[in-house]
Design a protein around this motif. Structure first.
Motif, PDB file in Angstrom:
ATOM      1  N   ILE A 196     -74.006  63.160 -26.531  1.00 50.75           N
ATOM      2  CA  ILE A 196     -74.931  62.130 -26.988  1.00 50.75           C
ATOM      3  C   ILE A 196     -74.160  60.817 -27.048  1.00 50.75           C
ATOM      4  O   ILE A 196     -73.163  60.700 -27.763  1.00 50.75           O
ATOM      5  CB  ILE A 196     -75.531  62.492 -28.356  1.00 50.75           C
ATOM      6  N   ARG A 197     -74.609  59.833 -26.290  1.00 50.52           N
ATOM      7  CA  ARG A 197     -73.905  58.561 -26.182  1.00 50.52           C
ATOM      8  C   ARG A 197     -74.586  57.435 -26.969  1.00 50.52           C
ATOM      9  O   ARG A 197     -73.952  56.501 -27.405  1.00 50.52           O
ATOM     10  CB  ARG A 197     -73.789  58.139 -24.720  1.00 50.52           C
ATOM     11  N   PHE A 198     -75.922  57.532 -27.132  1.00 49.27           N
ATOM     12  CA  PHE A 198     -76.661  56.454 -27.801  1.00 49.27           C
ATOM     13  C   PHE A 198     -78.023  56.976 -28.220  1.00 49.27           C
ATOM     14  O   PHE A 198     -78.658  57.740 -27.496  1.00 49.27           O
ATOM     15  CB  PHE A 198     -76.846  55.282 -26.832  1.00 49.27           C
ATOM     16  N   ILE A 199     -78.473  56.534 -29.384  1.00 44.66           N
ATOM     17  CA  ILE A 199     -79.869  56.672 -29.771  1.00 44.66           C
ATOM     18  C   ILE A 199     -80.249  55.393 -30.491  1.00 44.66           C
ATOM     19  O   ILE A 199     -79.474  54.861 -31.302  1.00 44.66           O
ATOM     20  CB  ILE A 199     -80.162  57.911 -30.647  1.00 44.66           C
ATOM     21  N   GLY A 200     -81.404  54.864 -30.138  1.00 52.98           N
ATOM     22  CA  GLY A 200     -81.841  53.620 -30.762  1.00 52.98           C
ATOM     23  C   GLY A 200     -83.241  53.242 -30.317  1.00 52.98           C
ATOM     24  O   GLY A 200     -83.873  53.943 -29.530  1.00 52.98           O
ATOM     25  N   THR A 201     -83.698  52.122 -30.830  1.00 47.13           N
ATOM     26  CA  THR A 201     -85.011  51.620 -30.455  1.00 47.13           C
ATOM     27  C   THR A 201     -84.962  51.100 -29.028  1.00 47.13           C
ATOM     28  O   THR A 201     -83.894  50.900 -28.457  1.00 47.13           O
ATOM     29  CB  THR A 201     -85.442  50.472 -31.382  1.00 47.13           C
ATOM     30  N   ASN A 224     -78.723  56.814 -41.999  1.00 45.92           N
ATOM     31  CA  ASN A 224     -78.367  55.436 -42.332  1.00 45.92           C
ATOM     32  C   ASN A 224     -79.514  54.458 -42.145  1.00 45.92           C
ATOM     33  O   ASN A 224     -79.407  53.306 -42.537  1.00 45.92           O
ATOM     34  CB  ASN A 224     -77.181  54.975 -41.491  1.00 45.92           C
ATOM     35  N   HIS A 225     -80.587  54.905 -41.514  1.00 46.42           N
ATOM     36  CA  HIS A 225     -81.702  54.019 -41.203  1.00 46.42           C
ATOM     37  C   HIS A 225     -83.029  54.722 -41.500  1.00 46.42           C
ATOM     38  O   HIS A 225     -83.646  55.282 -40.597  1.00 46.42           O
ATOM     39  CB  HIS A 225     -81.663  53.600 -39.729  1.00 46.42           C
ATOM     40  N   PRO A 226     -83.479  54.697 -42.750  1.00 51.20           N
ATOM     41  CA  PRO A 226     -84.726  55.387 -43.101  1.00 51.20           C
ATOM     42  C   PRO A 226     -85.931  54.921 -42.274  1.00 51.20           C
ATOM     43  O   PRO A 226     -86.873  55.681 -42.080  1.00 51.20           O
ATOM     44  CB  PRO A 226     -84.923  55.051 -44.583  1.00 51.20           C
ATOM     45  N   GLU A 227     -85.868  53.717 -41.759  1.00 51.18           N
ATOM     46  CA  GLU A 227     -86.982  53.216 -40.947  1.00 51.18           C
ATOM     47  C   GLU A 227     -87.114  53.963 -39.619  1.00 51.18           C
ATOM     48  O   GLU A 227     -88.135  53.858 -38.942  1.00 51.18           O
ATOM     49  CB  GLU A 227     -86.862  51.704 -40.705  1.00 51.18           C
ATOM     50  N   PHE A 228     -86.075  54.715 -39.245  1.00 55.13           N
ATOM     51  CA  PHE A 228     -86.108  55.482 -37.998  1.00 55.13           C
ATOM     52  C   PHE A 228     -86.390  56.965 -38.240  1.00 55.13           C
ATOM     53  O   PHE A 228     -86.234  57.790 -37.349  1.00 55.13           O
ATOM     54  CB  PHE A 228     -84.794  55.334 -37.226  1.00 55.13           C
ATOM     55  N   ASP A 229     -86.818  57.288 -39.444  1.00 60.01           N
ATOM     56  CA  ASP A 229     -87.069  58.684 -39.806  1.00 60.01           C
ATOM     57  C   ASP A 229     -88.131  59.337 -38.928  1.00 60.01           C
ATOM     58  O   ASP A 229     -88.131  60.554 -38.746  1.00 60.01           O
ATOM     59  CB  ASP A 229     -87.469  58.778 -41.280  1.00 60.01           C
ATOM     60  N   ASP A 230     -89.013  58.537 -38.333  1.00 59.41           N
ATOM     61  CA  ASP A 230     -90.062  59.110 -37.488  1.00 59.41           C
ATOM     62  C   ASP A 230     -89.500  59.691 -36.184  1.00 59.41           C
ATOM     63  O   ASP A 230     -90.196  60.410 -35.474  1.00 59.41           O
ATOM     64  CB  ASP A 230     -91.156  58.086 -37.184  1.00 59.41           C
TER      65      ASP A 230
END
Length: 100
Positions: free
Chosen positions: A83-88, A15-21
């Motif tokens: 897994i509870r959260f993944i984010g910046t 859902n977030h291509p900017e996080f593909d890295d």
């Protein structure tokens, strides 16, 4: 360890291509965690020295050079990682890791 749920990670990338890295490093974490048998926080720290062990079985992993944070809840007795959260890091700063 049994990991619930890979789909959380897939949604993050899909859902977030900017996080593909983050994809390759989180998949590497996932593959590693599938093969281990952590019976307590000391074993997590042995394998991931930069992981932060917080209250109530929560562990925070740094992903992609600390660009992202992965928060999991580990039920050591049943060998399950949730897994509870993944984010910046910025998104992480808005949550409470001990309760998420």
């Amino acid at each position: 360890m049994r990991i619930i749920a890979l789909s959380t990670l897939k949604v993050f990338w899909g859902n977030h291509p900017e996080f593909d890295d983050a994809k390759e490093q989180t998949l590497a974490w996932y593959r590693f965690a599938l093969k281990v048998d952590w019976s307590g926080p000391n074993e997590v720290k042995r394998d991931f020295g930069n992981a932060s062990v917080v209250k109530d079985g929560r562990v925070v992993f740094n992903i992609a050079g600390n660009k992202y944070r992965l928060v999991v809840w580990i039920n050591y007795a049943y060998r399950i990682v949730y897994i509870r959260f993944i984010g910046t890091r910025k998104q992480y700063d808005k949550i409470v890791a001990q309760t998420i």
